[in-house]
Design a protein around this motif. Structure first.
Motif, PDB file in Angstrom:
ATOM      1  N   ASP A  42     -12.933 -12.197  -1.667  1.00  0.00           N
ATOM      2  CA  ASP A  42     -11.998 -12.326  -0.551  1.00  0.00           C
ATOM      3  C   ASP A  42     -11.156 -11.057  -0.470  1.00  0.00           C
ATOM      4  O   ASP A  42     -10.083 -10.968  -1.067  1.00  0.00           O
ATOM      5  N   TYR A  43     -11.658 -10.075   0.258  1.00  0.00           N
ATOM      6  CA  TYR A  43     -10.954  -8.796   0.374  1.00  0.00           C
ATOM      7  C   TYR A  43      -9.659  -8.924   1.170  1.00  0.00           C
ATOM      8  O   TYR A  43      -8.730  -8.159   0.950  1.00  0.00           O
ATOM      9  N   MET A  44      -9.591  -9.883   2.062  1.00  0.00           N
ATOM     10  CA  MET A  44      -8.328 -10.109   2.778  1.00  0.00           C
ATOM     11  C   MET A  44      -7.250 -10.585   1.804  1.00  0.00           C
ATOM     12  O   MET A  44      -6.099 -10.180   1.914  1.00  0.00           O
ATOM     13  N   LYS A  50      -0.932  -6.434  -1.372  1.00  0.00           N
ATOM     14  CA  LYS A  50      -0.475  -5.038  -1.424  1.00  0.00           C
ATOM     15  C   LYS A  50       0.407  -4.720  -0.214  1.00  0.00           C
ATOM     16  O   LYS A  50       0.301  -5.360   0.821  1.00  0.00           O
ATOM     17  N   ASN A  51       1.232  -3.698  -0.367  1.00  0.00           N
ATOM     18  CA  ASN A  51       2.012  -3.129   0.741  1.00  0.00           C
ATOM     19  C   ASN A  51       1.543  -1.701   0.931  1.00  0.00           C
ATOM     20  O   ASN A  51       1.753  -0.867   0.046  1.00  0.00           O
ATOM     21  N   TYR A 105      -5.810  -0.798  10.141  1.00  0.00           N
ATOM     22  CA  TYR A 105      -7.093  -0.195   9.791  1.00  0.00           C
ATOM     23  C   TYR A 105      -8.075  -1.309   9.471  1.00  0.00           C
ATOM     24  O   TYR A 105      -7.733  -2.274   8.787  1.00  0.00           O
ATOM     25  N   TYR A 106      -9.321  -1.153   9.940  1.00  0.00           N
ATOM     26  CA  TYR A 106     -10.364  -2.168   9.794  1.00  0.00           C
ATOM     27  C   TYR A 106     -11.534  -1.580   9.007  1.00  0.00           C
ATOM     28  O   TYR A 106     -12.080  -0.539   9.385  1.00  0.00           O
ATOM     29  N   TYR A 121      -8.966  -5.966   6.752  1.00  0.00           N
ATOM     30  CA  TYR A 121      -8.122  -5.044   7.499  1.00  0.00           C
ATOM     31  C   TYR A 121      -6.754  -5.002   6.836  1.00  0.00           C
ATOM     32  O   TYR A 121      -6.382  -5.906   6.069  1.00  0.00           O
ATOM     33  N   ILE A 122      -6.028  -3.928   7.113  1.00  0.00           N
ATOM     34  CA  ILE A 122      -4.693  -3.758   6.542  1.00  0.00           C
ATOM     35  C   ILE A 122      -3.748  -3.254   7.611  1.00  0.00           C
ATOM     36  O   ILE A 122      -4.163  -2.634   8.596  1.00  0.00           O
ATOM     37  N   ASN A 123      -2.474  -3.509   7.396  1.00  0.00           N
ATOM     38  CA  ASN A 123      -1.415  -2.949   8.232  1.00  0.00           C
ATOM     39  C   ASN A 123      -0.666  -1.932   7.388  1.00  0.00           C
ATOM     40  O   ASN A 123      -0.231  -2.236   6.277  1.00  0.00           O
TER      41      ASN A 123
END
Length: 125
Positions: A42-44, A50-51, A105-106, A121-123
């Motif tokens: 589960d990469y999400m 993380k921040n 980013y996706y 994805y990350i913010n």
């Protein structure tokens, strides 16, 4: 009278003018024991712990014979696992990506996006 120390002054200037260079972090995607491309991971969930900030570096380590890394251009392409157009396709097996600007980013593996959901994805702030 105190001596002027140019090295100390230079370090202070770098810290205040370019704080992301000094404070950036490196993240091994999936952490050391999992890496990128592990089926069922589960990469999400990994990303949610993380921040991420401008200047941080993501390191993707994977078997280049069976995986790759796609940086999707937008959320629609990410959701559809469509790798064109994209912001980059990487196939070296060890890729380091610096997060240059704030935003979303996706990432996904074009070989295993469906049905194994090797994607996240990350913010970035």
């Amino acid at each position: 009278m105190a001596r002027f120390n140019t090295a100390s002054l230079s370090l202070v200037i770098v810290f205040f003018v370019f704080p992301s260079m000094v404070l950036s972090a490196q993240y091994w995607v999936g952490d050391d024991d999992i890496g990128w491309g592990t089926f069922g991971e589960d990469y999400m969930r990994w990303a949610a712990s993380k921040n991420f900030h401008v200047g941080d570096v993501l390191i993707f380590s994977y078997d280049a014979k069976i995986h790759n890394l796609v940086v999707a251009a937008n959320s629609d392409l990410y959701e559809q696992c469509n790798y064109t157009p994209n912001l980059g396709v990487y196939q070296s097996g060890i890729d380091s990506l610096t997060l240059p600007v704030a935003g979303t980013y996706y990432f996904f593996c074009s070989y295993h996006c469906h049905p194994f959901a090797v994607k996240f994805y990350i913010n970035v702030t």
